[in-house]
Design a protein around this motif. Structure first.
Motif, PDB file in Angstrom:
ATOM      1  N   THR A  85       0.845  -1.189   0.000  1.00 23.82           N
ATOM      2  CA  THR A  85       0.000   0.000   0.000  1.00 23.82           C
ATOM      3  C   THR A  85       0.878   1.236   0.000  1.00 23.82           C
ATOM      4  N   VAL A  86       0.585   2.164  -0.889  1.00 23.14           N
ATOM      5  CA  VAL A  86       1.349   3.403  -1.006  1.00 23.14           C
ATOM      6  C   VAL A  86       0.449   4.574  -0.639  1.00 23.14           C
ATOM      7  N   VAL A  87       0.944   5.449   0.212  1.00 23.80           N
ATOM      8  CA  VAL A  87       0.238   6.681   0.577  1.00 23.80           C
ATOM      9  C   VAL A  87       1.004   7.843  -0.026  1.00 23.80           C
ATOM     10  N   LEU A  88       0.347   8.612  -0.890  1.00 21.34           N
ATOM     11  CA  LEU A  88       0.957   9.760  -1.553  1.00 21.34           C
ATOM     12  C   LEU A  88       0.457  11.054  -0.919  1.00 21.34           C
ATOM     13  N   ASN A  89       1.363  11.982  -0.701  1.00 19.42           N
ATOM     14  CA  ASN A  89       1.111  13.274  -0.055  1.00 19.42           C
ATOM     15  C   ASN A  89       0.979  13.103   1.460  1.00 19.42           C
ATOM     16  N   TRP A  90       1.053  14.248   2.144  1.00 19.75           N
ATOM     17  CA  TRP A  90       1.026  14.255   3.606  1.00 19.75           C
ATOM     18  C   TRP A  90       0.128  15.384   4.072  1.00 19.75           C
ATOM     19  N   ASN A  91      -0.838  15.048   4.945  1.00 18.89           N
ATOM     20  CA  ASN A  91      -1.659  16.085   5.565  1.00 18.89           C
ATOM     21  C   ASN A  91      -2.023  15.627   6.977  1.00 18.89           C
ATOM     22  N   PRO A 150       5.180  13.466  -5.474  1.00 13.01           N
ATOM     23  CA  PRO A 150       4.360  12.363  -5.998  1.00 13.01           C
ATOM     24  C   PRO A 150       3.881  12.572  -7.423  1.00 13.01           C
ATOM     25  N   ALA A 151       3.937  13.820  -7.921  1.00 14.72           N
ATOM     26  CA  ALA A 151       3.458  14.096  -9.274  1.00 14.72           C
ATOM     27  C   ALA A 151       4.491  13.757 -10.340  1.00 14.72           C
ATOM     28  N   LYS A 152       5.726  13.449  -9.938  1.00 14.53           N
ATOM     29  CA  LYS A 152       6.782  13.120 -10.892  1.00 14.53           C
ATOM     30  C   LYS A 152       6.921  11.612 -11.015  1.00 14.53           C
ATOM     31  N   PRO A 153       6.765  11.070 -12.234  1.00 12.98           N
ATOM     32  CA  PRO A 153       6.891   9.609 -12.396  1.00 12.98           C
ATOM     33  C   PRO A 153       8.230   9.065 -11.925  1.00 12.98           C
ATOM     34  N   SER A 154       9.311   9.830 -12.120  1.00  9.38           N
ATOM     35  CA  SER A 154      10.625   9.357 -11.701  1.00  9.38           C
ATOM     36  C   SER A 154      10.729   9.216 -10.184  1.00  9.38           C
ATOM     37  N   GLU A 155       9.996  10.057  -9.447  1.00  6.83           N
ATOM     38  CA  GLU A 155      10.043   9.991  -7.993  1.00  6.83           C
ATOM     39  C   GLU A 155       8.980   9.037  -7.431  1.00  6.83           C
ATOM     40  N   GLN A 156       7.955   8.743  -8.227  1.00  7.84           N
ATOM     41  CA  GLN A 156       7.007   7.707  -7.818  1.00  7.84           C
ATOM     42  C   GLN A 156       7.679   6.341  -7.738  1.00  7.84           C
ATOM     43  N   LYS A 157       8.755   6.160  -8.509  1.00  7.78           N
ATOM     44  CA  LYS A 157       9.466   4.878  -8.496  1.00  7.78           C
ATOM     45  C   LYS A 157      10.094   4.606  -7.136  1.00  7.78           C
ATOM     46  N   ARG A 158      10.364   5.646  -6.356  1.00  8.43           N
ATOM     47  CA  ARG A 158      10.933   5.440  -5.027  1.00  8.43           C
ATOM     48  C   ARG A 158       9.994   4.649  -4.133  1.00  8.43           C
ATOM     49  N   ALA A 185      -4.480  15.912  -9.860  1.00  4.58           N
ATOM     50  CA  ALA A 185      -4.718  15.514 -11.242  1.00  4.58           C
ATOM     51  C   ALA A 185      -3.416  15.079 -11.900  1.00  4.58           C
ATOM     52  N   ALA A 186      -2.320  15.795 -11.604  1.00  2.16           N
ATOM     53  CA  ALA A 186      -1.020  15.425 -12.166  1.00  2.16           C
ATOM     54  C   ALA A 186      -0.546  14.084 -11.622  1.00  2.16           C
ATOM     55  N   VAL A 187      -0.799  13.832 -10.352  1.00  7.35           N
ATOM     56  CA  VAL A 187      -0.407  12.550  -9.753  1.00  7.35           C
ATOM     57  C   VAL A 187      -1.167  11.411 -10.413  1.00  7.35           C
ATOM     58  N   LEU A 188      -2.483  11.584 -10.619  1.00 10.58           N
ATOM     59  CA  LEU A 188      -3.281  10.531 -11.245  1.00 10.58           C
ATOM     60  C   LEU A 188      -2.844  10.294 -12.686  1.00 10.58           C
ATOM     61  N   LYS A 201      -5.900  -0.605  -7.039  1.00 15.36           N
ATOM     62  CA  LYS A 201      -6.940   0.269  -6.480  1.00 15.36           C
ATOM     63  C   LYS A 201      -6.333   1.627  -6.132  1.00 15.36           C
ATOM     64  N   ILE A 202      -7.026   2.679  -6.511  1.00 18.73           N
ATOM     65  CA  ILE A 202      -6.583   4.048  -6.226  1.00 18.73           C
ATOM     66  C   ILE A 202      -7.709   4.762  -5.491  1.00 18.73           C
ATOM     67  N   VAL A 203      -7.409   5.243  -4.290  1.00 19.59           N
ATOM     68  CA  VAL A 203      -8.378   5.985  -3.481  1.00 19.59           C
ATOM     69  C   VAL A 203      -7.919   7.442  -3.436  1.00 19.59           C
ATOM     70  N   VAL A 204      -8.774   8.337  -3.895  1.00 22.74           N
ATOM     71  CA  VAL A 204      -8.433   9.757  -3.984  1.00 22.74           C
ATOM     72  C   VAL A 204      -9.205  10.517  -2.917  1.00 22.74           C
ATOM     73  N   GLN A 205      -8.483  11.207  -2.051  1.00 15.45           N
ATOM     74  CA  GLN A 205      -9.119  12.037  -1.024  1.00 15.45           C
ATOM     75  C   GLN A 205      -9.275  13.463  -1.552  1.00 15.45           C
ATOM     76  N   SER A 206     -10.477  14.001  -1.442  1.00 14.64           N
ATOM     77  CA  SER A 206     -10.706  15.404  -1.770  1.00 14.64           C
ATOM     78  C   SER A 206     -11.178  16.109  -0.514  1.00 14.64           C
ATOM     79  N   ALA A 207     -11.228  17.438  -0.574  1.00 12.57           N
ATOM     80  CA  ALA A 207     -11.528  18.213   0.625  1.00 12.57           C
ATOM     81  C   ALA A 207     -12.969  18.687   0.677  1.00 12.57           C
ATOM     82  N   GLY A 208     -13.854  17.950   0.016  1.00 10.22           N
ATOM     83  CA  GLY A 208     -15.277  18.240   0.137  1.00 10.22           C
ATOM     84  C   GLY A 208     -15.671  19.589  -0.414  1.00 10.22           C
ATOM     85  N   GLN A 209     -16.379  20.380   0.398  1.00 12.45           N
ATOM     86  CA  GLN A 209     -16.964  21.634  -0.067  1.00 12.45           C
ATOM     87  C   GLN A 209     -15.929  22.675  -0.443  1.00 12.45           C
TER      88      GLN A 209
END
Length: 356
Positions: A85-91, A150-158, A185-188, A201-209
């Motif tokens: 399982t990979v988690v992209l971005n940090w919040n 996470p938006a760069k394919p070369s760094e997604q390889k890490r 959008a760039a990450v996807l 499986k790809i789960v995308v979190q958005s910030a709602g309203q």
């Protein structure tokens, strides 16, 4: 030369061989039975110099090995994992997500999430490691962090994203809504370019309203879904600040409501017999197939049935009408304190005193 002068009557070759064997502590060498006191002192000094030299060399080698091990541990080299399982971005939800994964692993007896969780974010690696260690202390969940965009394919390889079973794309809260939407959008798009294993499986979190006017993420989700079928994309909207403020106002206006929210939203164990609830899915039992939702929800005394998922189109039905018939093979949605609390009664329990 000092040893030859102190010994007095030995050749250069004999003096050189003697000091070399004592300096390097060769087998059979000894500083005893010397010809003079001066020669004995010189050989003892040679022996001490050998010990000091060995200690220095050993210290240098140990420090070099420790440096390389620490560099590997803290480095950004690609991880070699599959079906992870990979988690992209940090919040602010990243650590709670990892805590929930750790609890799910513990509850399943180690059968779930038995491979490391990899976190890739544009954040300092040491800072991420420190926070992960602090929050997951006492759990057996392995988490590996990598620093990168996470938006760069070369760094997604890490993070070995292409071989991951599940990718969780968190909302980048440090960016403005427009920039955050564009980044996701760039990450996807990069994920689609990378390919991925079949059924990833790809789960995308958005910030709602907060991002209702920005559709870049939805466009990217539609783009990924239209690919060759290698991705299974789902979008998960989280409550924005407006919804959080509404909850705070409700709690302030109605004392005791915070306990209800805590029981529904927290999972931490309070004591041996009480812990927070969470959502579970389970196939409707055969004896409840085709029966009204009223009877289905009254058949589970230790959990709350809040809805069901249609087996035909995966549509979620929450808080259905009591007269709605629950079809066979439907997935019931529970709120329960554990996976063992979803045991159905042979027949629905009766409600007394006219309570429906």
């Amino acid at each position: 030369m000092l040893y030859r002068r102190a010994a007095g009557d030995c050749s250069w070759s004999e003096a050189l061989g003697r000091t070399y064997s004592v300096l390097n502590n060769c087998p059979g060498s000894s500083v005893e039975s010397e010809r003079s006191f001066a020669a004995d002192v010189v050989l003892h000094l040679v022996y001490l110099a050998g010990l000091f030299t060995f200690a220095v060399v050993l210290g240098i080698i140990t420090d070099d090995i420790g440096t390389h091990v620490d560099k590997v541990r803290r480095g950004n080299h690609p991880v070699i994992e599959q079906n992870h399982t990979v988690v992209l971005n940090w919040n602010q939800q990243t650590l709670p997500v990892l805590q929930q994964i750790a609890k799910a692993r513990h509850e399943s007896g180690g059968t779930m999430f038995n491979v490391p969780i990899v976190v890739l974010a544009d954040k300092d690696k040491d800072e991420m490691d420190d926070q992960v260690v602090e929050e997951l202390e006492g759990t057996n969940l392995r988490v590996m962090t990598r620093s990168g965009n996470p938006a760069k394919p070369s760094e997604q390889k890490r993070a070995s994203v292409a071989t991951a079973d599940t990718v969780v794309l968190m909302w980048p809260s440090d960016l403005s809504p427009a920039d955050a939407s564009a980044q996701q959008a760039a990450v996807l798009a990069a994920l689609k370019t990378a390919g991925g294993v079949a059924g990833q499986k790809i789960v995308v979190q958005s910030a709602g309203q907060e991002v209702g006017e920005y559709d870049a993420v939805q466009m990217a989700v539609d783009l990924a879904r239209s690919s060759t079928g290698s991705h299974d994309v789902a979008s998960l909207a989280t409550a924005g600040n407006e919804r959080i403020n509404q909850i705070i106002a409700q709690v302030a206006n109605q004392p005791g409501l915070e306990d209800v929210f805590a029981d529904l939203l927290e999972y931490e164990e309070r004591d041996v017999t009480e812990r927070g609830a969470e959502f579970y899915l389970s196939t409707v039992p055969e004896h409840l197939e085709g029966r009204p939702f009223r009877e289905v929800r009254r058949s589970f005394p230790d959990s709350v049935v809040v809805g069901w998922i249609s087996p035909d189109n995966d549509k979620l039905h929450l808080n259905s009408r009591d007269t709605t018939l629950v079809p066979g093979n439907a997935q019931l949605v529970f709120v329960a304190g554990g996976s063992t609390e979803q045991q159905a009664l042979p027949e629905p329990y009766e409600v007394c005193m006219g309570i429906q």
